[in-house]
Write an enzyme that holds these catalytic residues in place. Structure first.
Site, PDB file in Angstrom:
ATOM      1  N   HIS A   1      33.616  39.276  43.383  1.00 46.92           N
ATOM      2  CA  HIS A   1      32.654  39.875  44.322  1.00 46.92           C
ATOM      3  C   HIS A   1      31.208  39.461  44.047  1.00 46.92           C
ATOM      4  O   HIS A   1      30.525  38.930  44.912  1.00 46.92           O
ATOM      5  CB  HIS A   1      32.734  41.408  44.234  1.00 46.92           C
ATOM      6  CG  HIS A   1      34.107  41.971  44.336  1.00 46.92           C
ATOM      7  ND1 HIS A   1      34.830  42.026  45.516  1.00 46.92           N
ATOM      8  CD2 HIS A   1      34.916  42.513  43.391  1.00 46.92           C
ATOM      9  CE1 HIS A   1      36.006  42.593  45.294  1.00 46.92           C
ATOM     10  NE2 HIS A   1      36.090  42.892  44.023  1.00 46.92           N
TER      11      HIS A   1
HETATM   12  O1  RIB Z   1      33.762  47.054  44.364  1.00 49.89           O
HETATM   13  C1  RIB Z   1      33.445  45.891  43.644  1.00 49.89           C
HETATM   14  C2  RIB Z   1      32.166  46.084  42.896  1.00 49.89           C
HETATM   15  O2  RIB Z   1      32.289  47.187  41.993  1.00 49.89           O
HETATM   16  C3  RIB Z   1      31.809  44.876  42.006  1.00 49.89           C
HETATM   17  O3  RIB Z   1      30.421  44.770  41.915  1.00 49.89           O
HETATM   18  C4  RIB Z   1      32.388  45.261  40.680  1.00 49.89           C
HETATM   19  O4  RIB Z   1      31.726  44.603  39.591  1.00 49.89           O
HETATM   20  C5  RIB Z   1      32.093  46.740  40.659  1.00 49.89           C
HETATM   21  O5  RIB Z   1      30.730  46.912  40.278  1.00 49.89           O
END
Ligand code: RIB
Ligand code: CA
Length: 317
Positions: free
Chosen positions: A247
Site C-alpha cells: 500500500h
Molecule cells: O490499510 C493499510 C494501511 O494500514 C497501510 O498503511 C498499512 O501499513 C497500515 O498502516
C-alpha cells in the site's frame, strides 16, 4: 527534478518499503520520517523506521509522534482484540538488526509545525501512510499549515471493501477523528490512495525475484518484507496468492510517476466518526450534482507495472 518529501508512517512492512524506495530513488529526497501509533505501538513503529534506515545506510532523521489516537484511549478496539488470532501480519519488530541511530529529541508534531512554517519546506510533499494523528495534531496546533503544506498524499480509506470492517480501512479506522479533521482542514492538494487503488497494483513473487537479483540492501530487504506479506496476507481471497499489495510504497511511486494513477476523480471526502457499523469509513461523494467542495483526488486504480519498475529503479540506485 528532485521531489522532497516527508513520510509520516506506522512502520510496518509496507511503510518500510515506502521508506526504502523514497530514500534511494534518484528523483526523490527523503527529508525526514515521522512516526505514529498504528500497525504496532509507537515505540515499535519508531524502532522499525530507524532499523530500516540504518539497514540501508541512510542518515534521514526519525521523529516520534503520537502514541495513541486523538480522542480514543486506544483504537476503536484494543490492538490485541483487533489482531486476535490472526498471524502477526505486522510484526512487532521488523527483521533488521536493532537500530544504532537514536530517534530525534523533538516530537514529530512540533517538527511538522516548525518545518512547514519555514519557507525551506515550501516544496516538501507530506506523504502520510499511517493513521493521521500526527498530521491532525499539527494542523490543530498550527492552522496555518493548511495553506503551507504544498501537497498531501495519503494512504487510507476504501471505496469498496474495508480491511478492518466491511466499511473501514485500517489507517482511517485507527483514528477516524484525525482523518476527518485532516480531510476537512482545507489543504490545497490532497491525493488519497485507498485500498481499491493499492489492491489494483499488487507486487508478485516474480517481482520479488527481480528485486533479489538487483542485490542491494534495499532490494533484498524489500523483497523479504513483500514475500512475508504475500505469504501471510490475512484476507487473501485464495491460499495460492502470488501477489500482495504494498500500500504505502504506491504513494511514493506516484511522486515520480504520476501516470501510475490510471483512474481517479476529485470528490468531497469525509470519514465517519460515529457509526456503529461504519466507524472509520471513507465517504466519497461521487454524486454528479453534489455541491460540496471537492476536497481530495481519490485514486480508484493504479498500474502495477509502473509501480514495480519504480521500485526496481529505486533499489538499483
Ligand atoms: O490499510 C493499510 C494501511 O494500514 C497501510 O498503511 C498499512 O501499513 C497500515 O498502516
Ligand atoms: Ca502504514
Amino acid at each position: 527534478m528532485t521531489t522532497r518529501l516527508i513520510i509520516d508512517c506506522d512502520t510496518g512492512s509496507d511503510d518500510a518499503v515506502a521508506i526504502m524506495s523514497a530514500a534511494t530513488h534518484p528523483e526523490l529526497e527523503l527529508v525526514a520520517v515521522t512516526t505514529v501509533n498504528g500497525n504496532v505501538p509507537l515505540a515499535n513503529t519508531t524502532e522499525n523506521s530507524l532499523r530500516v534506515l540504518d539497514h540501508i545506510g541512510s542518515t534521514v532523521p526519525v521523529y516520534a509522534g503520537a502514541p495513541r489516537p486523538l480522542v480514543r484511549p486506544d483504537f476503536p478496539v484494543p490492538r490485541d482484540v483487533l489482531n486476535g488470532d490472526k498471524p502477526a501480519f505486522q510484526v512487532a519488530y521488523l527483521d533488521f538488526p536493532p537500530s544504532t541511530t537514536p530517534v530525534q529529541q523533538q516530537n514529530a508534531v512540533q517538527f511538522l509545525i516548525d518545518s512547514y512554517l519555514s519557507d525551506e519546506f515550501a516544496d516538501t510533499v507530506l506523504v502520510a501512510v499511517g493513521p493521521l494523528t500526527n498530521v491532525a495534531l499539527a494542523l490543530a496546533a498550527e492552522p496555518r499549515l493548511a495553506a503551507r503544506i504544498p501537497r498531501l498524499v495519503i494512504m487510507g480509506g476504501a471505496i469498496g471493501w474495508g480491511n478492518v470492517t466491511p466499511a473501514a480501512e485500517f489507517n482511517f479506522w485507527v483514528d477516524p477523528e484525525a482523518a476527518e479533521a485532516v480531510l476537512s482542514a482545507g489543504l490545497r492538494d490532497v491525493t488519497i490512495f485507498p485500498l481499491d487503488a493499492t489492491h489494483s497494483a499488487p507486487v508478485s513473487l516474480a517481482d520479488c525475484a527481480v528485486f533479489d537479483g538487483i542485490g542491494t540492501r534495499a532490494s533484498r530487504g524489500s523483497s523479504s518484507l513483500i514475500r512475508h506479506r504475500i505469504g501471510n496476507y490475512p484476507d487473501a481471497p485464495d491460499a495460492a496468492k502470488l501477489t500482495a499489495p504494498v500500500h504505502d510504497a504506491l504513494c511514493v511511486a506516484y511522486l515520480v510517476h504520476p501516470e501510475v494513477i490510471t483512474e481517479s476523480g476529485e470528490y468531497p471526502v469525509h470519514v465517519e466518526t460515529r457509526g456503529e457499523h461504519t466507524l472509520g469509513a471513507m465517504v466519497v461523494d461521487d454524486r454528479p450534482w453534489s455541491l460540496e467542495p471537492r476536497t481530495a483526488r481519490v485514486v480508484r486504480r493504479a498500474d502495477a507495472q509502473i509501480f514495480v519498475s519504480f521500485l526496481a529503479d529505486a533499489f538499483r540506485s
